[in-house]
Write a protein that holds these residues in place. Structure first.
Motif, short mmCIF file in Angstrom:
data_model
loop_
_atom_site.label_atom_id
_atom_site.label_comp_id
_atom_site.label_asym_id
_atom_site.label_seq_id
_atom_site.Cartn_x
_atom_site.Cartn_y
_atom_site.Cartn_z
N SER A 39 -72.13 69.28 56.87
CA SER A 39 -72.02 69.39 58.33
C SER A 39 -71.34 68.15 58.88
O SER A 39 -71.00 67.22 58.17
CB SER A 39 -73.41 69.54 58.96
OG SER A 39 -74.19 68.37 58.72
N HIS A 40 -71.15 68.17 60.21
CA HIS A 40 -70.62 67.01 60.90
C HIS A 40 -71.66 66.54 61.91
O HIS A 40 -72.60 67.25 62.25
CB HIS A 40 -69.31 67.38 61.62
CG HIS A 40 -69.46 68.49 62.60
ND1 HIS A 40 -69.06 69.79 62.32
CD2 HIS A 40 -69.96 68.53 63.86
CE1 HIS A 40 -69.32 70.56 63.35
NE2 HIS A 40 -69.86 69.84 64.30
N ARG A 41 -71.46 65.33 62.40
CA ARG A 41 -72.40 64.80 63.40
C ARG A 41 -71.65 63.91 64.35
O ARG A 41 -70.74 63.17 63.97
CB ARG A 41 -73.53 64.03 62.71
CG ARG A 41 -74.66 63.70 63.68
CD ARG A 41 -75.91 63.24 62.95
NE ARG A 41 -75.87 61.82 62.68
CZ ARG A 41 -76.11 61.27 61.51
NH1 ARG A 41 -76.37 62.03 60.47
NH2 ARG A 41 -76.08 59.97 61.34
N ARG A 56 -69.54 66.78 75.61
CA ARG A 56 -69.64 67.25 74.23
C ARG A 56 -70.12 68.70 74.27
O ARG A 56 -71.06 69.03 75.00
CB ARG A 56 -70.62 66.41 73.43
CG ARG A 56 -70.75 66.87 71.97
CD ARG A 56 -71.71 66.00 71.20
NE ARG A 56 -73.08 66.16 71.66
CZ ARG A 56 -74.10 65.38 71.30
NH1 ARG A 56 -73.87 64.35 70.50
NH2 ARG A 56 -75.30 65.60 71.75
N TYR A 57 -69.49 69.56 73.49
CA TYR A 57 -69.84 70.99 73.52
C TYR A 57 -69.69 71.55 72.12
O TYR A 57 -68.72 71.27 71.42
CB TYR A 57 -68.91 71.74 74.48
CG TYR A 57 -69.26 73.19 74.67
CD1 TYR A 57 -70.30 73.57 75.52
CD2 TYR A 57 -68.57 74.20 73.99
CE1 TYR A 57 -70.63 74.89 75.70
CE2 TYR A 57 -68.89 75.53 74.16
CZ TYR A 57 -69.92 75.88 75.02
OH TYR A 57 -70.26 77.19 75.20
N THR A 58 -70.66 72.38 71.71
CA THR A 58 -70.62 73.03 70.39
C THR A 58 -70.56 74.53 70.58
O THR A 58 -71.30 75.10 71.39
CB THR A 58 -71.85 72.65 69.56
OG1 THR A 58 -71.84 71.24 69.31
CG2 THR A 58 -71.85 73.38 68.22
N ARG A 60 -70.09 78.32 68.33
CA ARG A 60 -70.12 78.97 67.02
C ARG A 60 -69.36 80.30 67.10
O ARG A 60 -69.61 81.11 68.00
CB ARG A 60 -71.56 79.23 66.58
CG ARG A 60 -71.67 79.81 65.17
CD ARG A 60 -73.12 80.14 64.85
NE ARG A 60 -73.93 78.95 64.81
CZ ARG A 60 -74.07 78.17 63.74
NH1 ARG A 60 -73.42 78.47 62.63
NH2 ARG A 60 -74.85 77.12 63.79
N GLU A 65 -68.61 76.69 62.99
CA GLU A 65 -69.15 76.00 64.16
C GLU A 65 -68.22 74.84 64.49
O GLU A 65 -67.80 74.10 63.60
CB GLU A 65 -70.56 75.48 63.89
CG GLU A 65 -71.18 74.75 65.06
CD GLU A 65 -72.59 74.28 64.78
OE1 GLU A 65 -73.51 75.12 64.82
OE2 GLU A 65 -72.76 73.07 64.49
N TYR A 66 -67.89 74.69 65.76
CA TYR A 66 -66.98 73.66 66.22
C TYR A 66 -67.69 72.79 67.26
O TYR A 66 -68.43 73.29 68.10
CB TYR A 66 -65.74 74.27 66.87
CG TYR A 66 -64.96 75.20 65.99
CD1 TYR A 66 -63.93 74.74 65.18
CD2 TYR A 66 -65.25 76.57 65.96
CE1 TYR A 66 -63.21 75.60 64.37
CE2 TYR A 66 -64.53 77.44 65.16
CZ TYR A 66 -63.52 76.95 64.36
OH TYR A 66 -62.81 77.80 63.56
N THR A 67 -67.43 71.49 67.20
CA THR A 67 -67.90 70.57 68.23
C THR A 67 -66.70 69.89 68.86
O THR A 67 -65.85 69.35 68.14
CB THR A 67 -68.87 69.52 67.66
OG1 THR A 67 -70.03 70.18 67.14
CG2 THR A 67 -69.29 68.53 68.74
N VAL A 89 -62.07 76.30 73.94
CA VAL A 89 -63.06 77.18 73.31
C VAL A 89 -62.55 78.61 73.24
O VAL A 89 -62.74 79.31 72.23
CB VAL A 89 -64.39 77.11 74.08
CG1 VAL A 89 -65.35 78.20 73.62
CG2 VAL A 89 -65.04 75.74 73.90
N THR A 181 -65.19 70.53 62.76
CA THR A 181 -65.77 71.74 62.19
C THR A 181 -66.11 71.45 60.74
O THR A 181 -65.24 71.04 59.96
CB THR A 181 -64.81 72.94 62.31
OG1 THR A 181 -65.43 74.09 61.70
CG2 THR A 181 -63.46 72.68 61.68
#
Length: 291
Positions: A39-41, A56-58, A60, A65-67, A89, A181
């Motif tokens: 994953s990413h953080r 910041r927005y996530t 899916r 999943e994209y941040t 998005v 991602t």
């Protein structure tokens, strides 16, 4: 920011005994973003300041999943930043719906069945051309046609989607952003603290090793081998699952290309390091043998 700008990075390996030297005020030693494992953080919370806006927005989709981490001058306004975010998005969702190989009515699936040609849709033609270019650049180790069922651009589709979303951000006037991602990302401009984005790239299989820390104002990091799915990359020459490397990571200007190189390197093993010659826009950060 020119579209052809090369990634500006500093590769730093921090060890427990390192003592950070005095730095300008904006340069914290903490990473802003982390990549690795599965994953990413995002380490820093995106918050507004007196003269900067941050968000910041996530999101899916059915495949990923994209941040998105955006920041802009205060005069840009919350509405302008929100509109840019929604546009990016929407592009990520559109790529998933329109080009996902697992969707029977996607353009990729219709191309496989011979119902359309690549020239029918310019973005589809671009996707096919990129796959063909990467097949040539990697001596056939990235081959979107050497998979069951026919053409499958999955090895670079995620990176292509991110780059298209990033282009939407730039078109809206946002030039300081990160889009992540999995173990991949694209960054441009500066983080909210005013300095380059600090990206900690963690070793995908050995959590005891300190991460490599990249300072980036333009560029992408693409990784293959950390999805947790055995056999997700196939040796295009044999049709068997690739098993030489545990992971491969490539850095360069464009995430679709970096992703494709990482996929090919994962399949080819360390022999693929010959693709990254001196002066190349792309370079391998990691080609870790399977233990």
């Amino acid at each position: 920011m020119r579209m052809d700008e090369q990634p500006r990075t500093t590769w730093i390996e921090r060890r427990p005994t390192d003592r950070p030297a005095a730095q300008p005020a904006y340069r914290s030693r903490r990473p802003d973003l982390r990549l690795g494992t599965y994953s990413h953080r995002v380490d820093r919370a995106a918050t507004d300041t007196a003269d900067r806006l941050a968000v910041r927005y996530t999101v899916r989709t059915t495949t990923a999943e994209y941040t998105l981490v955006l920041n802009a001058p205060g005069w840009f306004g919350h509405k302008g930043l929100g509109d840019a975010l929604r546009d990016a998005v929407a592009e990520l969702r559109a790529v998933d719906l329109t080009y996902g190989p697992s969707r029977p009515e996607s353009l990729v699936s219709r191309l496989r069945r011979g119902e359309i040609s690549p020239e029918s849709y310019p973005p589809l033609a671009d996707l096919v051309d990129r796959c063909a270019a990467m097949r040539a650049a990697t001596d056939g180790w990235f081959d979107a046609w050497a998979v069951p069922g026919g053409f499958d651009p999955g090895g670079l589709l995620g990176g292509w989607a991110v780059e298209r979303a990033a282009a939407r951000l730039r078109a809206a006037g946002v030039h300081d952003y990160a889009v992540l991602t999995g173990a991949d990302l694209v960054v441009r401009g500066h983080a909210a603290h005013g300095g380059p984005w600090r990206v900690a790239v963690h070793h995908p299989t050995d959590g005891r090793r300190p991460p490599l820390v990249l300072e980036m104002t333009a560029g992408a990091v693409g990784t293959s081998g950390v999805s947790g799915r055995h056999g997700h990359v196939v040796d295009p020459h044999t049709g068997e699952p690739a098993d030489q490397l545990a992971a491969a990571t490539v850095v360069g200007p464009d995430l679709a290309v970096a992703d494709a190189y990482a996929t090919a390197l994962y399949a080819a093993g360390r022999a693929g390091l010959s693709w990254f010659r001196a002066g190349s826009d792309y370079r391998a950060l990691l080609a870790d043998r399977r233990r």
